[in-house]
Design an enzyme around this catalytic site. Sequence first.
Site, PDB file in Angstrom:
ATOM      1  N   GLN A  67      -8.386  10.396  -3.632  1.00 59.48           N
ATOM      2  CA  GLN A  67      -9.823  10.314  -3.405  1.00 59.48           C
ATOM      3  C   GLN A  67     -10.139   9.249  -2.353  1.00 59.48           C
ATOM      4  OE1 GLN A  67     -11.901  12.430  -4.718  1.00 59.48           O
ATOM      5  NE2 GLN A  67     -13.792  11.575  -3.901  1.00 59.48           N
ATOM      6  N   GLU A  85     -23.987  21.153  -4.442  1.00 60.58           N
ATOM      7  CA  GLU A  85     -22.641  21.665  -4.184  1.00 60.58           C
ATOM      8  C   GLU A  85     -22.434  22.948  -4.985  1.00 60.58           C
ATOM      9  OE1 GLU A  85     -19.650  18.705  -4.886  1.00 60.58           O
ATOM     10  OE2 GLU A  85     -20.257  17.507  -3.153  1.00 60.58           O
TER      11      GLU A  85
END
Length: 222
Positions: A73, A165
């Site tokens: 990440q 999203e």
Amino acid sequence: EMNNHSKEIPWNLVLVNSSHPMKEGYVPELTEIIPGYSVDTRIANALRKMLSDAEEEGLHIEICSAYRSVERQQQVFGDSMKDRVKSGMDYWEAYEETSQNVALPGTSEHALGLALDLISNQYSELDEQQEHTAEAKWLAKNCAKYGFILRYPPQKTNITGIIYEPWHYRYVGIGNALAMKNMGLSLEEYIKFVKDYSYHGTRYYVTAANKDIYCIYYAASN
């Protein structure tokens, strides 16, 4: 579901966001769904069933992201920032925009192994046009049956802190997913809502399409 006298928020409702970073060092037990993409073992069967049922209806849902370590990440966030700086933004502009599109390391649900990015094999872009694909429409309609929610819906950006999203799905369990869908709640809102229901008091019930009944309640820590 909030049951079995759980003293804390159960694993499938753990909230991870910019205000609630995940427990340091946590790594779930993983099961690989397809080469290169793994999820928390506890949601593997539900995910496989959902993808299989979609396939039987002639739809082709692809996984483009699943479990992602904190280290990975960090790389994704950094690369996204670099791209914005190269496009002409200054550092802080790049940071601000990136943080609205990519979770900071330690605050991404992908590290829980409970979140996936699911797209149509006919359209691979991670943008709002994804919602118009047959696969996205099917997921929006059916994902709750398998325990998944669309995690970042368009009308909840001010609550989730993340842009819309239409590809990002999160496992929360069937009863919770159905309740959240019925009431139009984000995970942040649902966790607050469910605390009004207790094991020894009022409980919230939701019925699935197959007539299964889910009892939802919160058992507070002592």
